[in-house]
Scaffold this motif. Structure first.
Motif, PDB file in Angstrom:
ATOM      1  N   MET A  16       0.998  -1.165   0.092  1.00  0.00           N
ATOM      2  CA  MET A  16      -0.016   0.053  -0.025  1.00  0.00           C
ATOM      3  C   MET A  16       0.841   1.256  -0.005  1.00  0.00           C
ATOM      4  N   ASN A  17       0.780   2.051  -0.846  1.00  0.00           N
ATOM      5  CA  ASN A  17       1.590   3.300  -0.973  1.00  0.00           C
ATOM      6  C   ASN A  17       0.984   4.289   0.157  1.00  0.00           C
ATOM      7  N   ASN A  18       1.750   4.754   1.041  1.00  0.00           N
ATOM      8  CA  ASN A  18       1.270   5.601   1.985  1.00  0.00           C
ATOM      9  C   ASN A  18       1.088   6.991   1.493  1.00  0.00           C
ATOM     10  N   LYS A  19       1.357   7.341   0.440  1.00  0.00           N
ATOM     11  CA  LYS A  19       1.184   8.878   0.037  1.00  0.00           C
ATOM     12  C   LYS A  19      -0.285   9.204  -0.181  1.00  0.00           C
ATOM     13  N   ASN A  20      -0.712  10.316   0.425  1.00  0.00           N
ATOM     14  CA  ASN A  20      -2.076  10.804   0.445  1.00  0.00           C
ATOM     15  C   ASN A  20      -3.029   9.613   1.097  1.00  0.00           C
ATOM     16  N   LEU A  21      -2.568   8.772   1.851  1.00  0.00           N
ATOM     17  CA  LEU A  21      -3.398   7.913   2.463  1.00  0.00           C
ATOM     18  C   LEU A  21      -4.472   8.464   3.559  1.00  0.00           C
ATOM     19  N   VAL A  22      -5.609   8.374   3.783  1.00  0.00           N
ATOM     20  CA  VAL A  22      -6.265   8.773   4.906  1.00  0.00           C
ATOM     21  C   VAL A  22      -6.252   7.725   6.065  1.00  0.00           C
ATOM     22  N   ILE A  23      -5.547   8.391   7.331  1.00  0.00           N
ATOM     23  CA  ILE A  23      -5.561   7.472   8.545  1.00  0.00           C
ATOM     24  C   ILE A  23      -6.027   7.853   9.573  1.00  0.00           C
ATOM     25  N   ASP A  24      -6.914   7.227  10.112  1.00  0.00           N
ATOM     26  CA  ASP A  24      -7.529   7.681  11.278  1.00  0.00           C
ATOM     27  C   ASP A  24      -6.684   7.345  12.704  1.00  0.00           C
ATOM     28  N   SER A  25      -6.080   8.559  13.349  1.00  0.00           N
ATOM     29  CA  SER A  25      -5.160   8.076  14.300  1.00  0.00           C
ATOM     30  C   SER A  25      -5.654   8.190  15.680  1.00  0.00           C
ATOM     31  N   HIS A  26      -7.263   8.055  15.874  1.00  0.00           N
ATOM     32  CA  HIS A  26      -7.694   8.041  17.287  1.00  0.00           C
ATOM     33  C   HIS A  26      -9.086   7.437  17.132  1.00  0.00           C
ATOM     34  N   LEU A  27      -9.118   6.044  17.614  1.00  0.00           N
ATOM     35  CA  LEU A  27     -10.344   5.368  17.524  1.00  0.00           C
ATOM     36  C   LEU A  27     -10.073   4.091  18.644  1.00  0.00           C
ATOM     37  N   HIS A  28     -11.462   3.529  18.851  1.00  0.00           N
ATOM     38  CA  HIS A  28     -11.285   2.433  19.863  1.00  0.00           C
ATOM     39  C   HIS A  28     -12.164   1.187  19.265  1.00  0.00           C
ATOM     40  N   VAL A  29     -11.953   0.231  19.520  1.00  0.00           N
ATOM     41  CA  VAL A  29     -12.773  -1.049  19.393  1.00  0.00           C
ATOM     42  C   VAL A  29     -12.916  -1.938  20.392  1.00  0.00           C
ATOM     43  N   TRP A  30     -13.853  -2.538  20.736  1.00  0.00           N
ATOM     44  CA  TRP A  30     -14.090  -3.570  21.660  1.00  0.00           C
ATOM     45  C   TRP A  30     -15.042  -4.506  21.338  1.00  0.00           C
ATOM     46  N   ALA A  31     -15.015  -5.609  22.027  1.00  0.00           N
ATOM     47  CA  ALA A  31     -15.696  -6.947  21.859  1.00  0.00           C
ATOM     48  C   ALA A  31     -17.286  -6.682  21.739  1.00  0.00           C
ATOM     49  N   SER A  32     -18.022  -7.185  20.726  1.00  0.00           N
ATOM     50  CA  SER A  32     -19.404  -7.203  20.723  1.00  0.00           C
ATOM     51  C   SER A  32     -19.839  -8.137  21.779  1.00  0.00           C
ATOM     52  N   SER A  33     -20.922  -7.184  22.791  1.00  0.00           N
ATOM     53  CA  SER A  33     -21.441  -8.146  23.842  1.00  0.00           C
ATOM     54  C   SER A  33     -22.300  -9.187  23.460  1.00  0.00           C
ATOM     55  N   THR A  34     -22.575  -9.422  22.168  1.00  0.00           N
ATOM     56  CA  THR A  34     -23.462 -10.752  21.698  1.00  0.00           C
ATOM     57  C   THR A  34     -22.721 -11.772  21.234  1.00  0.00           C
ATOM     58  N   THR A  35     -21.434 -11.378  20.693  1.00  0.00           N
ATOM     59  CA  THR A  35     -20.743 -12.564  20.109  1.00  0.00           C
ATOM     60  C   THR A  35     -19.329 -12.689  20.468  1.00  0.00           C
ATOM     61  N   GLU A  36     -18.566 -11.752  21.121  1.00  0.00           N
ATOM     62  CA  GLU A  36     -17.320 -11.895  21.424  1.00  0.00           C
ATOM     63  C   GLU A  36     -16.938 -11.646  22.870  1.00  0.00           C
ATOM     64  N   SER A  37     -17.628 -11.155  23.638  1.00  0.00           N
ATOM     65  CA  SER A  37     -17.363 -10.694  24.971  1.00  0.00           C
ATOM     66  C   SER A  37     -17.106 -11.981  25.874  1.00  0.00           C
ATOM     67  N   LYS A  38     -17.678 -13.033  25.472  1.00  0.00           N
ATOM     68  CA  LYS A  38     -17.372 -14.278  26.336  1.00  0.00           C
ATOM     69  C   LYS A  38     -15.879 -14.540  26.022  1.00  0.00           C
ATOM     70  N   ASN A  39     -15.287 -14.448  25.154  1.00  0.00           N
ATOM     71  CA  ASN A  39     -13.825 -14.580  24.919  1.00  0.00           C
ATOM     72  C   ASN A  39     -13.073 -13.574  25.327  1.00  0.00           C
ATOM     73  N   PHE A  40     -13.474 -12.335  25.002  1.00  0.00           N
ATOM     74  CA  PHE A  40     -12.947 -11.125  25.463  1.00  0.00           C
ATOM     75  C   PHE A  40     -13.740 -10.217  26.211  1.00  0.00           C
TER      76      PHE A  40
END
Length: 303
Positions: free
Chosen positions: A1-25
């Motif tokens: 991937m050429n980094n020239k002129n890419l749009v990068i989101d420098s601040h966000l969060h993710v977390w486990a979905s309560s319905t499908t992932e939170s048992k493992n995470f």
């Protein structure tokens, strides 16, 4: 991937979905996400949101919802190494040796920065916490090690920059080689108190290692929640003049931006519209992040 002129989101969060992932995470004790956002902040949901808005890569900041358990973010980076990098959350309770070991362990898993949340340090009194820069403790040890590793340290001054200004200056003086990033305009709200803190923020331009995130526009208390005209005129434009575009970086604060007028899409469009020249736009919308955190689009070997 050429980094020239890419749009990068420098601040966000993710977390486990309560319905499908939170048992493992599982979520950290007492840190469940808001009910309205529990099931919209998975890594796969983020990826779809980015793709539909022309965002090429993202820095995932470890969320307080999983606190010091980095396994969910690590899995996201492992699954989408060309899209995601991570910023780990420092645990101030660790010894210097153990904190540096944790840092070096996560570097091998695609983490490229460290978050300092000053409110995780012991509280001394109302509006005062033990300093991040306290000598002979893990915070300053990690901060200095980050300078050696060329890893930025991001600081969240959620209750206001003015509470942490002296501490931040002490960090800057202790390790000039460490890049220090302030989240969300340094939390300088459009209030009388925020205006005073903003004057302090502008003074930090004298330190070449300081970078500001142009992120979470909705946290600055602008009544114009569509175009954020006051944020542009009273915060962004003075920062652009003081720091230059090469020391500012765009961030959305996903998933919290989903609940704002226009959602995630509006965050991208608004900030992108604030520039008079393409070069400055490219710097803030992606170039600064790529210089601070490394090129996107390169697979990180998992160990």
């Amino acid at each position: 991937m050429n980094n020239k002129n890419l749009v990068i989101d420098s601040h966000l969060h993710v977390w486990a979905s309560s319905t499908t992932e939170s048992k493992n995470f599982p979520y950290a004790e007492g840190q469940d996400p808001p009910d309205s956002l529990k099931d919209v902040a998975s890594a796969s949901s983020l990826l779809k949101t980015m793709e539909s808005n022309g965002v090429d890569g993202a820095l995932i900041v470890q969320p307080i919802n999983h606190k010091f358990d980095h396994s969910y973010v690590s899995k996201a980076i492992e699954d989408y190494p060309e899209k995601f990098k991570g910023m780990m959350l420092h645990d101030p309770s660790l010894s210097s040796e153990n904190a540096i070991s944790k840092l070096e362990e996560l570097v091998l898993k695609g983490y490229v920065g460290v978050r300092f949340n000053p409110y995780l340090w012991p509280k001394i009194s109302d509006g005062e916490w033990k300093r991040m820069s306290s000598p002979n403790e893990s915070g300053i040890a990690v901060y200095k090690r980050c300078g050696e590793l060329k890893m930025p340290v991001g600081i969240m001054c959620f209750q206001g920059l003015q509470l942490h200004y002296d501490d931040i200056e002490a960090l800057l003086k202790a390790s000039p080689d460490t890049t220090l990033i302030l989240d969300h305009f340094g939390f300088t709200s459009l209030t009388d108190e925020g205006n005073k803190a903003f004057e302090q923020l502008l003074k930090l331009a004298a330190y070449p290692s300081v970078v500001i995130k142009i992120s979470a526009l909705f946290r600055l208390q602008d009544d114009d929640t569509k175009s954020f005209s006051r944020v542009k005129e009273e915060r962004f434009q003075p920062l652009l003049k003081a720091f230059g575009p090469e020391r500012l970086m765009f961030g959305s604060d996903f998933p919290f931006s989903l609940e704002q007028e226009g959602g995630y899409s509006n965050m991208v469009k608004v900030v992108s519209s604030w520039f008079e020249d393409e070069k400055s736009r490219n710097e803030v919308m992606g170039g600064t992040a790529a210089r601070c955190f490394g090129a996107w689009g390169i697979k990180v070997p998992q160990k």
